[in-house]
Scaffold this active site. Structure first.
Site, PDB file in Angstrom:
ATOM      1  CG  PHE A 142     -10.237   5.714   4.899  1.00  0.00           C
ATOM      2  CD1 PHE A 142     -10.268   5.848   6.112  1.00  0.00           C
ATOM      3  CD2 PHE A 142      -9.223   5.111   3.649  1.00  0.00           C
ATOM      4  CE1 PHE A 142      -8.767   5.556   7.019  1.00  0.00           C
ATOM      5  CE2 PHE A 142      -8.038   4.940   4.414  1.00  0.00           C
ATOM      6  CZ  PHE A 142      -7.740   5.126   5.315  1.00  0.00           C
ATOM      7  CE  LYS A 250     -11.062  -8.207  -6.149  1.00  0.00           C
ATOM      8  NZ  LYS A 250     -10.294  -8.038  -6.040  1.00  0.00           N
ATOM      9  CG  ASN A 315      -6.915  -8.426  -0.194  1.00  0.00           C
ATOM     10  OD1 ASN A 315      -7.049  -8.093   0.622  1.00  0.00           O
ATOM     11  ND2 ASN A 315      -6.648  -6.979  -1.415  1.00  0.00           N
TER      12      ASN A 315
HETATM   13  N1  LIG Z   1      -5.058  -1.086  -6.165  1.00  0.00           N
HETATM   14  C1  LIG Z   1      -6.050  -2.104  -6.781  1.00  0.00           C
HETATM   15  O1  LIG Z   1      -5.240  -2.746  -7.839  1.00  0.00           O
HETATM   16  C2  LIG Z   1      -7.405  -2.402  -6.838  1.00  0.00           C
HETATM   17  C3  LIG Z   1      -7.625  -2.327  -7.901  1.00  0.00           C
HETATM   18  C4  LIG Z   1      -9.462  -1.925  -8.282  1.00  0.00           C
HETATM   19  C5  LIG Z   1     -10.434  -1.777  -6.747  1.00  0.00           C
HETATM   20  N2  LIG Z   1      -9.330  -1.326  -5.952  1.00  0.00           N
HETATM   21  C6  LIG Z   1     -10.538  -0.513  -4.805  1.00  0.00           C
HETATM   22  O2  LIG Z   1      -9.889   0.313  -5.134  1.00  0.00           O
HETATM   23  C7  LIG Z   1     -10.437   0.820  -4.329  1.00  0.00           C
HETATM   24  C8  LIG Z   1      -9.324   2.211  -3.091  1.00  0.00           C
HETATM   25  O3  LIG Z   1      -7.735   0.934  -3.553  1.00  0.00           O
HETATM   26  P1  LIG Z   1      -6.527   1.771  -3.816  1.00  0.00           P
HETATM   27  O4  LIG Z   1      -5.975   0.798  -4.128  1.00  0.00           O
HETATM   28  O5  LIG Z   1      -6.736   3.273  -4.717  1.00  0.00           O
HETATM   29  O6  LIG Z   1      -5.812   2.219  -2.241  1.00  0.00           O
HETATM   30  P2  LIG Z   1      -4.123   2.363  -1.602  1.00  0.00           P
HETATM   31  O7  LIG Z   1      -5.072   0.887   0.034  1.00  0.00           O
HETATM   32  O8  LIG Z   1      -3.728   2.237  -2.735  1.00  0.00           O
HETATM   33  O9  LIG Z   1      -4.415   4.066  -0.707  1.00  0.00           O
HETATM   34  C9  LIG Z   1      -4.557   3.812  -0.190  1.00  0.00           C
HETATM   35  C10 LIG Z   1      -5.450   5.602   0.066  1.00  0.00           C
HETATM   36  O10 LIG Z   1      -6.101   5.261   0.887  1.00  0.00           O
HETATM   37  C11 LIG Z   1      -6.029   7.530   1.463  1.00  0.00           C
HETATM   38  N3  LIG Z   1      -6.514   7.467   2.895  1.00  0.00           N
HETATM   39  C12 LIG Z   1      -5.183   7.035   3.754  1.00  0.00           C
HETATM   40  N4  LIG Z   1      -5.630   7.662   5.273  1.00  0.00           N
HETATM   41  C13 LIG Z   1      -7.173   8.128   4.717  1.00  0.00           C
HETATM   42  C14 LIG Z   1      -7.478   8.789   5.581  1.00  0.00           C
HETATM   43  N5  LIG Z   1      -7.786   8.615   6.578  1.00  0.00           N
HETATM   44  N6  LIG Z   1      -8.886   9.075   4.799  1.00  0.00           N
HETATM   45  C15 LIG Z   1      -8.787   9.209   3.886  1.00  0.00           C
HETATM   46  N7  LIG Z   1      -7.834   8.597   2.979  1.00  0.00           N
HETATM   47  C16 LIG Z   1      -6.876   8.456   3.190  1.00  0.00           C
HETATM   48  C17 LIG Z   1      -4.311   7.621   1.173  1.00  0.00           C
HETATM   49  O11 LIG Z   1      -3.450   8.518   0.826  1.00  0.00           O
HETATM   50  C18 LIG Z   1      -4.227   6.573  -0.639  1.00  0.00           C
HETATM   51  O12 LIG Z   1      -4.876   7.782  -1.679  1.00  0.00           O
HETATM   52  C19 LIG Z   1     -10.148  -0.106  -2.600  1.00  0.00           C
HETATM   53  O13 LIG Z   1     -11.729  -0.297  -2.767  1.00  0.00           O
HETATM   54  C20 LIG Z   1      -9.859  -0.981  -3.558  1.00  0.00           C
HETATM   55  O14 LIG Z   1     -10.058  -2.701  -2.634  1.00  0.00           O
HETATM   56  C21 LIG Z   1      -7.740  -1.608  -5.448  1.00  0.00           C
END
Ligand SMILES: NC(=O)c1ccc[n+]([C@@H]2O[C@H](COP(=O)([O-])OP(=O)(O)OC[C@H]3O[C@@H](n4cnc5c(N)ncnc54)[C@H](O)[C@@H]3O)[C@@H](O)[C@H]2O)c1
Length: 392
Positions: A142, A250, A315
């Protein structure tokens, strides 16, 4: 030398010295420090998923109670990709409205209160306009569309950090990373923050560490002030690509770790996958970025993130069921698993595996990266999960 010539020389010397001093003063005046108590920065978190909401919790708390309040305005904006949340009585409420009233992201970070200074903003342009510290935290698919949507309202003094793990594209001379894609659009420095950070554990305040990668020390300092706290200990390094790639790769190793669980193997096998995975991450990263310092791999973004992702994390969890379903002869697709198991969250490891495979092939790295190739073949080429160890 006559007295006249000597005095002329001295005057010229003075004039040069004055000019140098004046030039120095003018340029020092022109370059404002990135962190200042007079010009406080306004934070906008672009994303409000599991990790985005956790980032909002850390940043909001830091600004309310920590040293960050000296450098950042109190209100922390969080852009919410809004949706209707069904209520027990049959009605619906907007997610942004729930966050602003109940101070909880009930969909993506249930059970954790957000600080009152976090304001959910459903309009992307409104959220970003005037913000001078941007935190990009969306699933990487996104990112381009979202960043393009606000490219005309980016504040000229803004700096950015990306928390996104994944988003590796092919470029003519090697790779194009997600931070580079953001940089191309927003036209300012983009740092990264990665680490052993499963969101729910961070949100509940368990101690953990993270790594900021930024080539500019001042930019690193801005985000260190914003994120670092007692329970979220942040270290800064001067490399961006290696830190970012650790965070992306990772997740591919985590798929292999999930396959290990799905076929019922134990801790020794998981440890082998983690060890080989770390070596392969290092091989991949140093192939494309030969100047990478080995120490980066012993930062939180390296070995620590790999370990936590191979034990917890979405994952690994989905990959376990993916493998199990194949062993039982009732194969489930990634899409099915994502929908059934993640409640709107997105998998990252599968996308990253698809992104890096053409690169591995193009650079003939297959022999050097057997675990990553076997993982890809199981995930996308119908290979049995049991083949994971055939070529290791
Ligand atoms: N969750 C974790 O534990 C974690 C930890 C470290 C890094 N990350 C990284 O952070 C990043 C974000 O992950 P997350 O866990 O916050 O997301 P998530 O998977 O929990 O949530 C998905 C998000 O995407 C949004 N979304 C859905 N469709 C969309 C669209 N068309 N356009 C824009 N937004 C849309 C949703 O509203 C939601 O806010 C990823 O790259 C992930 O790898 C996650």
């Amino acid at each position: 030398m006559t007295t006249k010539t000597a005095s002329k020389k001295a005057t010229t010397k003075k004039a040069i010295a004055k000019a140098v001093t004046t030039k120095k003063t003018t340029s020092a005046k022109a370059k404002k420090p990135l962190l200042s108590t007079e010009n406080k920065r306004t934070v906008c978190i672009v994303g409000s998923g599991n990790w985005g909401s956790t980032a909002a919790k850390i940043i909001g708390e830091n600004i309310l109670t920590g040293e960050a309040k000296n450098y950042f305005n109190e209100e922390v904006r969080m852009w919410v990709f809004d949706e209707d949340i069904p209520q027990a009585d049959g009605s619906v409420r907007k997610l942004s409205e729930i966050i602003n009233t109940d101070h909880e992201n009930v969909k993506f970070l249930k059970g954790h209160k957000l600080p009152v200074n976090v304001k959910a903003v459903p309009d992307l342009k409104e959220a970003v306009t005037g913000a001078t510290a941007l935190v990009w935290v969306l699933p990487h698919q996104f990112i381009p569309k979202t960043a393009m949507g606000v490219k005309d309202c980016i504040d000229p003094n803004a700096v950015s950090i990306s928390m996104v793990k994944g988003g590796v594209d092919i470029a003519e001379d090697g790779l194009k990373l997600c931070s580079e894609s953001i940089n191309e659009i927003v036209k300012h420095e983009v740092a990264v923050i990665m680490g052993a950070n499963v969101a729910d554990e961070v949100a509940r305040g368990d101690f953990c560490e993270a790594t900021i990668g930024a080539s500019n020390k001042e930019v690193a300092d801005v985000f260190h002030k914003l994120f670092n706290m007692k329970t979220f200990s942040v270290n800064c390094v001067t490399e961006v690509p290696s830190v970012e790639l650790c965070g992306a790769l990772k997740n591919v190793v985590a798929l292999a770790a999930g396959f290990v669980d799905g076929i019922g193997m134990g801790g020794n096998t998981k440890a082998a996958v983690i060890r080989i995975g770390l070596k392969e991450m290092q091989t991949f990263i140093t192939h494309f970025y030969p100047k990478t310092k080995t120490e980066v791999f012993s930062e939180s973004c390296g070995v620590a993130d790999l370990i936590t992702t191979c034990f917890g994390g979405r994952n690994r969890k989905c990959a376990e069921v993916f493998a199990e379903s194949r062993i039982q002869g009732e194969p489930k697709s990634w899409e099915e698993l994502e929908t059934a198991m993640l409640n709107g969250q997105k998998m990252q490891g599968t996308l990253t595996a698809q992104e890096i495979m053409p690169l591995i092939q193009h650079h003939r790295l297959e022999k050097k990266l057997p675990l990553m190739c076997a993982t890809y073949n199981i995930a996308f080429k119908e290979a049995s999960p049991k083949t994971l160890f055939d070529i290791l």
